[in-house]
Design a protein around this motif. Structure first.
Motif, PDB file in Angstrom:
ATOM      1  N   ASP B  69       0.803  -1.225   0.000  1.00  0.00           N
ATOM      2  CA  ASP B  69       0.000   0.000   0.000  1.00  0.00           C
ATOM      3  C   ASP B  69       0.837   1.277   0.000  1.00  0.00           C
ATOM      4  OD1 ASP B  69      -2.432  -1.272  -0.059  1.00  0.00           O
ATOM      5  OD2 ASP B  69      -2.546  -1.460   2.120  1.00  0.00           O
ATOM      6  N   VAL B  70       2.134   1.133   0.123  1.00  0.00           N
ATOM      7  CA  VAL B  70       2.985   2.324   0.145  1.00  0.00           C
ATOM      8  C   VAL B  70       3.315   2.738  -1.288  1.00  0.00           C
ATOM      9  CG1 VAL B  70       5.289   3.177   0.729  1.00  0.00           C
ATOM     10  CG2 VAL B  70       3.948   1.906   2.419  1.00  0.00           C
ATOM     11  N   ILE B  71       2.950   3.974  -1.622  1.00  0.00           N
ATOM     12  CA  ILE B  71       3.161   4.439  -2.998  1.00  0.00           C
ATOM     13  C   ILE B  71       4.538   5.087  -3.138  1.00  0.00           C
ATOM     14  CG2 ILE B  71       2.232   5.867  -4.865  1.00  0.00           C
ATOM     15  CD1 ILE B  71      -0.469   5.808  -3.283  1.00  0.00           C
ATOM     16  N   LYS B  72       4.910   5.885  -2.158  1.00  0.00           N
ATOM     17  CA  LYS B  72       6.194   6.583  -2.251  1.00  0.00           C
ATOM     18  C   LYS B  72       6.743   6.849  -0.851  1.00  0.00           C
ATOM     19  CE  LYS B  72       7.598   9.621  -5.834  1.00  0.00           C
ATOM     20  NZ  LYS B  72       7.239  10.756  -6.660  1.00  0.00           N
ATOM     21  N   VAL B  73       8.038   6.730  -0.723  1.00  0.00           N
ATOM     22  CA  VAL B  73       8.688   6.997   0.559  1.00  0.00           C
ATOM     23  C   VAL B  73       9.871   7.910   0.312  1.00  0.00           C
ATOM     24  CG1 VAL B  73       9.821   5.991   2.571  1.00  0.00           C
ATOM     25  CG2 VAL B  73       8.219   4.619   1.265  1.00  0.00           C
ATOM     26  N   ARG B  74      10.065   8.918   1.170  1.00  0.00           N
ATOM     27  CA  ARG B  74      11.293   9.724   1.079  1.00  0.00           C
ATOM     28  C   ARG B  74      11.713  10.205   2.447  1.00  0.00           C
ATOM     29  NH1 ARG B  74      12.956  14.695  -2.578  1.00  0.00           N
ATOM     30  NH2 ARG B  74      14.653  14.618  -1.071  1.00  0.00           N
ATOM     31  N   SER B  75      12.985  10.243   2.670  1.00  0.00           N
ATOM     32  CA  SER B  75      13.443  10.875   3.906  1.00  0.00           C
ATOM     33  C   SER B  75      14.096  12.195   3.513  1.00  0.00           C
ATOM     34  CB  SER B  75      14.443   9.981   4.628  1.00  0.00           C
ATOM     35  OG  SER B  75      15.695  10.090   4.025  1.00  0.00           O
ATOM     36  N   PHE B  76      14.038  13.147   4.425  1.00  0.00           N
ATOM     37  CA  PHE B  76      14.550  14.482   4.117  1.00  0.00           C
ATOM     38  C   PHE B  76      15.578  14.899   5.154  1.00  0.00           C
ATOM     39  CE2 PHE B  76      10.267  14.347   2.365  1.00  0.00           C
ATOM     40  CZ  PHE B  76      10.488  14.806   1.074  1.00  0.00           C
ATOM     41  N   SER B  77      16.518  15.726   4.713  1.00  0.00           N
ATOM     42  CA  SER B  77      17.417  16.321   5.689  1.00  0.00           C
ATOM     43  C   SER B  77      16.707  17.538   6.262  1.00  0.00           C
ATOM     44  CB  SER B  77      18.724  16.712   5.020  1.00  0.00           C
ATOM     45  OG  SER B  77      18.487  17.747   4.101  1.00  0.00           O
ATOM     46  N   GLU B  78      17.155  17.931   7.434  1.00  0.00           N
ATOM     47  CA  GLU B  78      16.459  18.964   8.192  1.00  0.00           C
ATOM     48  C   GLU B  78      16.261  20.253   7.399  1.00  0.00           C
ATOM     49  OE1 GLU B  78      17.450  20.478  12.501  1.00  0.00           O
ATOM     50  OE2 GLU B  78      17.936  18.357  12.221  1.00  0.00           O
ATOM     51  N   ASN B  79      17.330  20.692   6.678  1.00  0.00           N
ATOM     52  CA  ASN B  79      17.232  22.003   6.031  1.00  0.00           C
ATOM     53  C   ASN B  79      16.375  22.002   4.766  1.00  0.00           C
ATOM     54  OD1 ASN B  79      18.944  20.604   4.466  1.00  0.00           O
ATOM     55  ND2 ASN B  79      20.776  21.806   4.952  1.00  0.00           N
ATOM     56  N   GLU B  80      15.935  20.813   4.350  1.00  0.00           N
ATOM     57  CA  GLU B  80      15.057  20.747   3.180  1.00  0.00           C
ATOM     58  C   GLU B  80      13.604  21.014   3.559  1.00  0.00           C
ATOM     59  OE1 GLU B  80      15.840  17.396   0.026  1.00  0.00           O
ATOM     60  OE2 GLU B  80      16.401  16.661   2.003  1.00  0.00           O
ATOM     61  N   LEU B  81      13.332  20.953   4.860  1.00  0.00           N
ATOM     62  CA  LEU B  81      11.939  20.846   5.285  1.00  0.00           C
ATOM     63  C   LEU B  81      11.432  22.020   6.097  1.00  0.00           C
ATOM     64  CD1 LEU B  81      11.667  17.175   6.530  1.00  0.00           C
ATOM     65  CD2 LEU B  81      10.678  18.132   4.461  1.00  0.00           C
ATOM     66  N   LEU B  82      10.147  22.241   5.959  1.00  0.00           N
ATOM     67  CA  LEU B  82       9.421  23.123   6.860  1.00  0.00           C
ATOM     68  C   LEU B  82       8.602  22.172   7.743  1.00  0.00           C
ATOM     69  CD1 LEU B  82       8.510  26.095   7.377  1.00  0.00           C
ATOM     70  CD2 LEU B  82       6.670  25.649   5.747  1.00  0.00           C
ATOM     71  N   THR B  83       8.854  22.220   9.048  1.00  0.00           N
ATOM     72  CA  THR B  83       8.137  21.281   9.918  1.00  0.00           C
ATOM     73  C   THR B  83       7.248  22.030  10.899  1.00  0.00           C
ATOM     74  OG1 THR B  83       9.871  21.240  11.582  1.00  0.00           O
ATOM     75  CG2 THR B  83      10.038  19.610   9.834  1.00  0.00           C
ATOM     76  N   ARG B  84       6.156  21.419  11.266  1.00  0.00           N
ATOM     77  CA  ARG B  84       5.223  22.015  12.224  1.00  0.00           C
ATOM     78  C   ARG B  84       4.630  20.955  13.134  1.00  0.00           C
ATOM     79  NH1 ARG B  84       7.391  25.822  11.137  1.00  0.00           N
ATOM     80  NH2 ARG B  84       6.673  27.801  10.307  1.00  0.00           N
ATOM     81  N   GLU B  85       4.437  21.390  14.393  1.00  0.00           N
ATOM     82  CA  GLU B  85       3.627  20.594  15.314  1.00  0.00           C
ATOM     83  C   GLU B  85       2.584  21.531  15.883  1.00  0.00           C
ATOM     84  OE1 GLU B  85       5.884  18.582  18.389  1.00  0.00           O
ATOM     85  OE2 GLU B  85       7.433  18.151  16.906  1.00  0.00           O
ATOM     86  N   LEU B  86       1.500  20.960  16.352  1.00  0.00           N
ATOM     87  CA  LEU B  86       0.474  21.785  17.000  1.00  0.00           C
ATOM     88  C   LEU B  86       0.373  21.339  18.452  1.00  0.00           C
ATOM     89  CD1 LEU B  86      -1.979  23.807  16.675  1.00  0.00           C
ATOM     90  CD2 LEU B  86      -3.382  21.770  16.344  1.00  0.00           C
ATOM     91  N   VAL B  87       0.312  22.337  19.345  1.00  0.00           N
ATOM     92  CA  VAL B  87       0.169  21.974  20.756  1.00  0.00           C
ATOM     93  C   VAL B  87      -0.960  22.786  21.381  1.00  0.00           C
ATOM     94  CG1 VAL B  87       1.884  23.643  21.638  1.00  0.00           C
ATOM     95  CG2 VAL B  87       1.471  21.523  22.889  1.00  0.00           C
TER      96      VAL B  87
END
Lengths: 536, 163
Positions: B69-87
């Motif tokens: 069922d997995v169509i695509k997988v990728r890992s990213f380095s930190e500086n490639e990404l915009l990350t968010r969490e909600l608290v």
């Protein structure tokens, strides 16, 4: 038509001739349709053996074997054989009945979450809730089981769904956007492999079970003869090359032979071919430092998992070998082969046996004389397995065992499946008295369905390999005596199977001759000394 | 080492169980997990933050790719990404403390989501370390409850992960 009927029609469309199973209430709608379908049902005596039989069948046909069980305990009993097939990459399609869909999750009678329980051991699984999806699910199940790195696929069908109406329309082809196994080898990588072979003075190919799964035995033979590369096997790869071939140097690893492990330790290029390098095989690689390793496998996840490799090649072995054969140059490697032959031909001790017992190695060597050219040998797990793998001589034959999971009780049901797949070939199961007691209910299956398999039981009244292990590590053996066990000759007799007991090496030949001349199931119990170790 | 892995999967029952089961049985550690549907309603996106060396990361990616069922997988380095969490944090708050907490909210760009006689609930969406600091700032007032989502991540710039 009903979903149950459609399931049977799908199996027919898939070309299924035999299914191995054990019915129960939740799978009855399917069974009721199966009976008039022309597909032969082989009733096993324990569900686990339907999976092993399907495995033996699949390994001989190259197509997915089908096993069937009911909900709850029936399905759960299948798990060990599903896991065994998963470890050895054997394509099977397991069909289980499930309780009515409106009762799922209520802990009703014979309810078990089989898709959940089997999840770690299946390539994929389906629970069919929409009757309209049944044809699509079955088509995909066979496709997934048989392609890429093969493996088991489970289809769980609630009883009420089996009784629902659907349209039968079996798809011609499958399109799964998230599943597209790589089969063609990368050209650049193949060039690197060819260069490495050309450069190497002491290459060795370790051929595993993947060679069978890809149907690449002929290509393997052709490549190694073109370049004169010595070949060794993992246990799962045994018999993928003629064992009498001068380029063959035996099985590697913890239980392997000296010549094979010597070849690994002293080569200057190691080519792993469809071998996942399980921990029992990988022992041979310990101590290798700078030897370049090429790993060719259809499953990218196996490359680099247990062994660090220099050159990975992902793809179908048959295709890759075909590509390689056309680019490699003929070579001799005379010196290297002489070196290996000296190790291979070094005199080995043949231990004698105590009075009243046989040397199991000599028995197997005697058996070799009576094997038909294309005989199928199914070995169980334990000392009997090690005696067998290191003494059996198969030229055009086939060796089967549960190499990855080491599941006791595999040999007899797998032999039944293998014999159903190729009724004209000689099929012999070899097991110990420990494994025999996990499977002898299947003697009834052989009798009921007239499946002419031969069975050899090595009786040492002991769980021999565990004893050996305990004595080495703990200096004493615990809970390995099989006191209270029956005579297997008498057990066979109770099923109406002809059997005999041999207690001296001199009796072996006559017994083997009686066995191979019989056109019915036949059992020989071979009395072996309790202290007989599995080391050569 | 922490790795952020984005996985596009078929939006079907049982997919999450397959993925979390894979992590559990192969002894890979999950630090955070978030799941949601994508622009295509048949496809879900799972974001996993996992811990492990490069060898483990490689195995995780390969094993995930094997799931049907997995169509695509990728890992990213930190500086490639915009990350968010909600608290969401519910803090003790007497009427006298309200002004103080409102000013903390202002500085941190948190939202005042709920208020009662003796509590205030603040909401913040930010990257992981910012949320940690926010939590520290509120701790002296007495945190009654924290609810925090897993990390979601999207590539910076015009690159995107699509099927």
């Amino acid at each position: 038509m009903t979903v149950a009927r459609a399931m049977v029609e799908c199996l027919k469309a898939e070309g299924v001739k035999h299914v191995f199973g054990y019915p129960g209430a939740a799978i009855c709608p399917f069974y009721d349709e199966l009976i008039s379908s022309g597909i032969e049902h082989i009733l096993v005596r324990h569900e686990v053996n339907s999976g092993h039989a399907a495995s033996g069948y699949a390994r001989m046909t190259g197509k997915a074997g089908v096993c069937v069980a009911t909900s709850g305990p029936g399905a759960l009993n299948l798990i060990t054989s599903i896991a065994t097939a998963y470890m050895d990459s054997i394509p099977i399609v397991a069909i289980t009945g499930q309780v009515n869909s409106d009762q799922i999750g209520r802990d009703v009678f014979q309810e078990a979450d089989i898709t959940g329980s089997a999840e770690p051991f299946v390539k994929h699984s389906y629970i069919v809730k929409d009757p309209a999806s049944i044809c699509d699910v079955i088509k995909k199940a066979f496709y997934i089981a048989e392609t890429g790195r093969p493996g088991p696929v489970l289809i769980d069908v609630p009883m009420d769904v089996q009784n629902m109406e659907c349209e039968f329309c079996y798809p011609d082809k499958v399109e799964i956007r998230s599943y597209k196994p790589t089969t063609e080898g990368n050209k650049l990588q193949l060039k690197r492999v060819a260069d490495a072979i050309l450069k190497a003075d002491k290459p060795v190919i370790c051929a595993g079970g993947g060679v069978f799964l890809s149907g690449a035995e002929e290509e393997l033979r052709e490549l190694v003869h073109k370049c004169n590369i010595p070949v060794i096997n993992t246990m799962m790869g045994l018999s993928n090359i003629d064992m009498s071939d001068p380029l063959y140097f035996g099985m590697m690893g913890m239980h392997g032979v000296r010549s094979a492990n010597y070849a690994v330790a002293n080569c200057d290029l190691l080519i792993l071919l469809g071998a996942r390098m399980g921990d029992r095989a990988v022992t041979a690689l310990e101590g290798l430092r700078d030897t370049p390793i090429i790993h060719i496998d259809i499953d990218p996840a196996e490359i680099g998992k247990n062994v660090d490799v220099t050159t990975p090649v992902v793809g179908d072995i048959k295709k890759i070998l075909t590509q390689l054969i056309s680019v490699v140059q003929e070579e001799k490697h005379t010196e290297w082969l002489n070196e290996l032959n000296a190790v291979k031909n070094a005199p080995a001790d043949v231990p004698g046996s105590k009075p009243g017992t046989l040397d199991p190695r000599l028995f197997i060597r005697e058996l070799n004389k009576y094997l038909e050219k294309d005989a199928v040998i199914v070995s169980d797990v334990g000392s009997n397995q090690i005696w067998t793998v290191n003494n059996i001589m198969l030229t055009k034959g086939r060796f089967l065992t549960a190499g990855g999971m080491g599941t006791m009780g595999y040999s007899l049901p797998a032999a039944l499946g293998a014999k159903k797949a190729c009724p004209d070939r000689q099929v012999i199961a070899l097991c110990g008295d420990g494994s025999m007691q996990m499977q002898f209910m299947e003697l009834a299956t052989a009798v009921q369905h007239g499946i002419d398999i031969k069975i050899i039981v090595f009786v040492n009244n002991c769980l021999g390999m565990v004893r050996e292990y305990q004595e080495r590590l703990y200096s004493r053996a615990i809970a390995v005596d099989l006191d209270g066990s029956p005579s297997y000759e008498a057990i066979a007799g109770a099923y109406g199977i002809k059997a005999e007991t041999v207690t001296e090496n001199s009796q072996a030949e006559q017994a083997i001759r009686n066995m191979v001349e019989s056109d019915k199931p036949y059992l020989i119990q071979v009395i072996v000394d309790k202290e007989e170790d599995s080391i050569i | 080492m922490k790795h952020t892995i984005s996985i596009l999967v078929e939006n079907q029952a049982g997919v999450l169980a397959r993925i979390s089961g894979l992590f559990a049985r192969r002894a890979y550690n999950i630090d955070s997990l978030a799941v949601g549907v994508t622009a295509d309603e048949n496809v879900s996106r799972i974001t996993i933050v996992a811990d492990g060396d490069d060898h483990i990361l490689e195995q995780i990616l390969k094993q995930l790719n094997k799931l049907i069922d997995v169509i695509k997988v990728r890992s990213f380095s930190e500086n490639e990404l915009l990350t968010r969490e909600l608290v969401l944090i519910k803090v003790n708050c007497t009427p006298a403390q309200r002004a103080e907490l409102i000013s903390i909210a202002k500085i941190t760009e948190a939202k005042i989501s709920d208020i009662s006689v003796n509590t205030i609930t603040l909401e913040l969406s930010d990257y992981s370390n910012k949320i940690k600091t926010f939590e520290e700032l509120l701790r002296p007032y007495g945190i009654k409850e924290i609810v925090r989502t897993g990390t979601v991540a999207i590539q910076r710039g015009s690159a995107s992960l699509t099927i």
